[in-house]
Write an enzyme that holds these catalytic residues in place. Structure first.
Site, PDB file in Angstrom:
ATOM      1  N   ASP A  77      27.146  44.802   9.920  1.00  0.00           N
ATOM      2  CA  ASP A  77      26.912  45.522   9.281  1.00  0.00           C
ATOM      3  C   ASP A  77      25.298  45.475   8.247  1.00  0.00           C
ATOM      4  O   ASP A  77      25.253  46.238   7.775  1.00  0.00           O
ATOM      5  CB  ASP A  77      28.058  46.680   8.289  1.00  0.00           C
ATOM      6  CG  ASP A  77      28.162  47.644   9.167  1.00  0.00           C
ATOM      7  OD1 ASP A  77      27.395  48.123   9.972  1.00  0.00           O
ATOM      8  OD2 ASP A  77      29.780  47.950   9.574  1.00  0.00           O
ATOM      9  N   GLN A 131      35.092  50.097   9.485  1.00  0.00           N
ATOM     10  CA  GLN A 131      34.913  51.079   8.944  1.00  0.00           C
ATOM     11  C   GLN A 131      34.416  51.341   7.346  1.00  0.00           C
ATOM     12  O   GLN A 131      36.170  51.525   7.075  1.00  0.00           O
ATOM     13  CB  GLN A 131      35.758  51.925   9.822  1.00  0.00           C
ATOM     14  CG  GLN A 131      35.202  53.194  10.178  1.00  0.00           C
ATOM     15  CD  GLN A 131      33.420  53.569  10.327  1.00  0.00           C
ATOM     16  OE1 GLN A 131      33.321  53.025  10.787  1.00  0.00           O
ATOM     17  NE2 GLN A 131      32.640  54.191   9.518  1.00  0.00           N
ATOM     18  N   LYS A 139      31.410  54.176  18.280  1.00  0.00           N
ATOM     19  CA  LYS A 139      31.213  52.813  18.765  1.00  0.00           C
ATOM     20  C   LYS A 139      32.002  51.801  20.129  1.00  0.00           C
ATOM     21  O   LYS A 139      31.463  50.652  19.910  1.00  0.00           O
ATOM     22  CB  LYS A 139      31.695  52.055  17.424  1.00  0.00           C
ATOM     23  CG  LYS A 139      30.407  52.217  16.596  1.00  0.00           C
ATOM     24  CD  LYS A 139      30.544  52.413  14.660  1.00  0.00           C
ATOM     25  CE  LYS A 139      30.276  52.594  13.776  1.00  0.00           C
ATOM     26  NZ  LYS A 139      30.214  52.262  12.003  1.00  0.00           N
TER      27      LYS A 139
END
Ligand code: NDP
Length: 275
Positions: free
Chosen positions: A115, A92, A49
């Site tokens: 997200d 994460q 990422k």
């Protein structure tokens, strides 16, 4: 002959377009990524990422924390929520044992929830309102639409009902006027359901789970699964070698959905920055 949906190339083109837009911006988007613990897969995901951000001109701030208490993690999130320079915050997953995933997700400002996992944003998706949409399902929909623009009236089967893939995927397909079925581990007669599906999205986490006999001729099959086989090779949730020949279009693993997930993360960061 089936069409191979090349997510790798598609994502590359998406990143090129994003870079073009970001290059013109004076103030660059900023993404904060928090990694707690030492999960090897998570370390790779975060590194990927970070690299992807760099490539398109998004500034990433990565917080790698070996160990911390949940209250300490919440304090970092709170700081990032208040930091006007930060456009997107990503924690994460999975979190280390003992931490409550929902408490942590809900601590993120919904306006920085890159997200799309916050209940506010999942609620918006359900209501058909605009907001950041979970990256994997968003990427899957783009891949489906790359081979078939109008999905109205099609039967779609989503296998898997997780909050991050299955449920938002089903909502996106519903919004596209598909007739959506969601299957899970308690579903009875999955092969029969699958045979009726024009679109199958498999997000199960079981190697080669979707069999040739289940798939309708001319179906579009999207394989979200990432499974590591004993020989170290990656494999999806679909028995690709046998299923592909029956499909109108299918994604491979690797180089299918995975690269799109990261491209959508970048797109969501830019979206939040512009907002
Ligand atoms: P989860 O483990 O959270 O969910 C799996 C789902 O599959 C559950 O809803 C479960 O049902 C269902 N399931 C399990 N067994 C069966 C069965 N026999 N029949 C029907 N359904 C079944 O996984 P995720 O949604 O997080 O991920 C799914 C896969 O996608 C994994 O391989 C993961 O690695 C991959 N993934 C890939 C991404 C990418 O970028 N390519 C991103 C995210 C995930 P129940 O709810 O009843 O338990």
């Amino acid at each position: 002959m089936y069409q191979l949906i090349n997510g790798f190339e598609f994502a590359k083109e998406e990143r090129r377009k994003l870079k073009e837009e970001i290059d013109k911006m004076e103030k660059k988007p900023v993404l904060a990524v928090i990694l707690v613990g030492e999960n090897p897969a998570s370390q790779i995901y975060v590194r990927n990422k970070e690299k992807a951000c760099e490539e398109v001109g998004i500034k990433s701030r990565v917080y790698r924390i070996k160990e911390c208490l949940q209250v300490e993690l919440l304090a970092i999130i709170d700081q990032l929520n208040k930091d006007e320079d930060v456009d997107g915050i990503l924690v994460q997953l999975p979190l280390p044992e003992g931490m409550e995933e929902q408490t942590v997700i809900q601590a993120i400002d919904p306006n920085k929830d890159v997200d799309g996992f916050h209940p506010v944003n999942l609620g918006k998706l359900m209501l058909g309102l605009e907001g950041p949409v979970a990256c994997t399902p968003k990427g899957c929909l783009k891949l489906i639409k790359s081979v078939k623009e109008n999905l109205t009236g099609l039967n779609a089967l989503v296998i898997g009902r997780s909050n991050i893939v299955g449920k938002p995927m089903a909502q996106l397909l519903l919004k596209e006027n598909c007739t959506v079925t969601i299957a899970h581990s308690k579903t009875v007669n999955l092969p029969e359901l699958c045979k009726q599906a024009d679109i199958v999205v498999a997000a199960v986490g079981k190697p080669k789970f979707v069999q040739k006999e289940w798939v309708k001729d001319g179906a579009i099959v999207i394989d979200v699964g990432i499974n590591r086989l004993e020989d170290g090779k990656l494999c999806g949730d679909v028995d690709f070698e046998n299923v592909a020949e029956k499909c109108f279009a299918i994604t491979p693993v690797p180089k299918g959905v995975g690269p799109m997930t990261i491209a959508m993360l970048l797109e969501n960061t830019l979206y939040l920055h512009k907002k």
